[in-house]
Scaffold this motif. Structure first.
Motif, PDB file in Angstrom:
ATOM      1  N   CYS A 150       3.542   6.858  -8.141  1.00  0.00           N
ATOM      2  CA  CYS A 150       4.751   6.445  -7.437  1.00  0.00           C
ATOM      3  C   CYS A 150       5.345   7.717  -6.841  1.00  0.00           C
ATOM      4  CB  CYS A 150       5.754   5.729  -8.345  1.00  0.00           C
ATOM      5  SG  CYS A 150       6.527   6.763  -9.596  1.00  0.00           S
ATOM      6  N   ILE A 154      11.128   8.157  -6.926  1.00  0.00           N
ATOM      7  CA  ILE A 154      11.111   7.003  -7.832  1.00  0.00           C
ATOM      8  C   ILE A 154      10.809   7.455  -9.250  1.00  0.00           C
ATOM      9  CG2 ILE A 154       9.889   4.876  -8.399  1.00  0.00           C
ATOM     10  CD1 ILE A 154       9.519   4.395  -5.421  1.00  0.00           C
ATOM     11  N   SER A 194       5.021   1.773  -6.883  1.00  0.00           N
ATOM     12  CA  SER A 194       6.331   2.015  -6.291  1.00  0.00           C
ATOM     13  C   SER A 194       7.136   0.730  -6.135  1.00  0.00           C
ATOM     14  CB  SER A 194       6.186   2.678  -4.915  1.00  0.00           C
ATOM     15  OG  SER A 194       5.533   3.933  -5.026  1.00  0.00           O
TER      16      SER A 194
END
Length: 254
Positions: A150, A154, A194
């Protein structure tokens, strides 16, 4: 998505009856799974388990090799005495390297033993879940490498939320590790975490399909005829070593 993939949080039944295995160390197609802190590697590992894919968890093995009565614990006590391991890991790099030099070989032996048992059971594939797969060099021995990714932003937000930590503390932990962007360079398959859990389930579904195709049919021949497995493993190791050394930078490279 088929109904098989609806309940991932519980370890359910994988009706495909897949048993995937390694072209590297046995007839079993061995897949290395790694990621960064708070990228969701543990969730992906659980999704594999929920589909009855054998998962060899290096964190679990690391605890087992330092249980009371083990050689690993005796070595740690002899060197570090009563020091807390958490302090060693985060505050002193020299001591951290010493600790790793004790634990990592023991964990590597345990991983190899577990892969061997997967082969004996006739598994077509097994997943080796190792946080430091790239840093420790074990990626070289995997048939394929799966990296759970990710974005750094994040990752930071998830780590702060998970540990209820400040941005400064969370950033310090992330900075102490190899950046996830560099780990991705070693990936044969990237699982992008993500988005939502549903998005992740779909990606793991796709990943399993790819791994099954990669395992092919030859695993059966390797299982019933071990010399073929050995020849195949040596050929694959040599070919991958050359290929990966050409397209990947050394760790820490700019």
């Amino acid at each position: 998505m088929s109904s098989n993939f609806k309940v991932w949080s519980k370890f359910g039944v994988y009706d495909w009856k897949r048993r995937l295995s390694s072209a590297q160390t046995s007839a079993c197609f061995v897949v290395g799974l790694t990621g960064g802190i708070a990228t969701g590697k543990s969730t992906v590992s659980s999704l594999f388990k929920s589909q009855q894919i054998p998962v060899i968890d290096a964190d679990v093995l690391a605890r087992e090799v330092v249980q009371p009565g083990t050689k690993g614990l005796a070595q740690i006590v002899a060197y570090f005495g009563s020091e807390k391991l958490g302090t060693i890991i985060f505050n002193n790099e020299a001591k951290r390297k010493k600790l790793n030099s004790i634990i990592h070989p023991a964990v590597s032996r345990a991983i190899l033993s577990n892969v061997f048992w997967c082969w004996l059971r006739g598994e077509k594939l097994c997943v080796v879940d190792v946080p430091l797969l790239i840093e420790g060099g074990l990626w070289k021995w995997m048939g394929k490498v799966v990296v759970v990714y990710c974005s750094a932003d994040i990752q930071l937000q998830r780590l702060m939320k998970r540990d209820k930590s400040s941005r400064e503390d969370a950033s310090a932990r992330l900075n102490s590790q190899l950046p996830i962007a560099q780990k991705v360079e070693y990936a044969d398959i990237i699982v992008d975490n993500s988005g939502s859990l549903q998005d992740l389930e779909q990606q793991v579904h796709s990943c399993l399909l790819k791994l099954e195709r990669m395992a092919g049919w030859s695993w059966r021949l390797k299982w019933v005829f071990p010399p073929f497995a050995l020849i195949s493993a040596l050929w694959t190791l040599g070919w991958r070593s050359v290929k990966r050394s050409q397209r990947r930078r050394p760790l820490g490279g700019g």
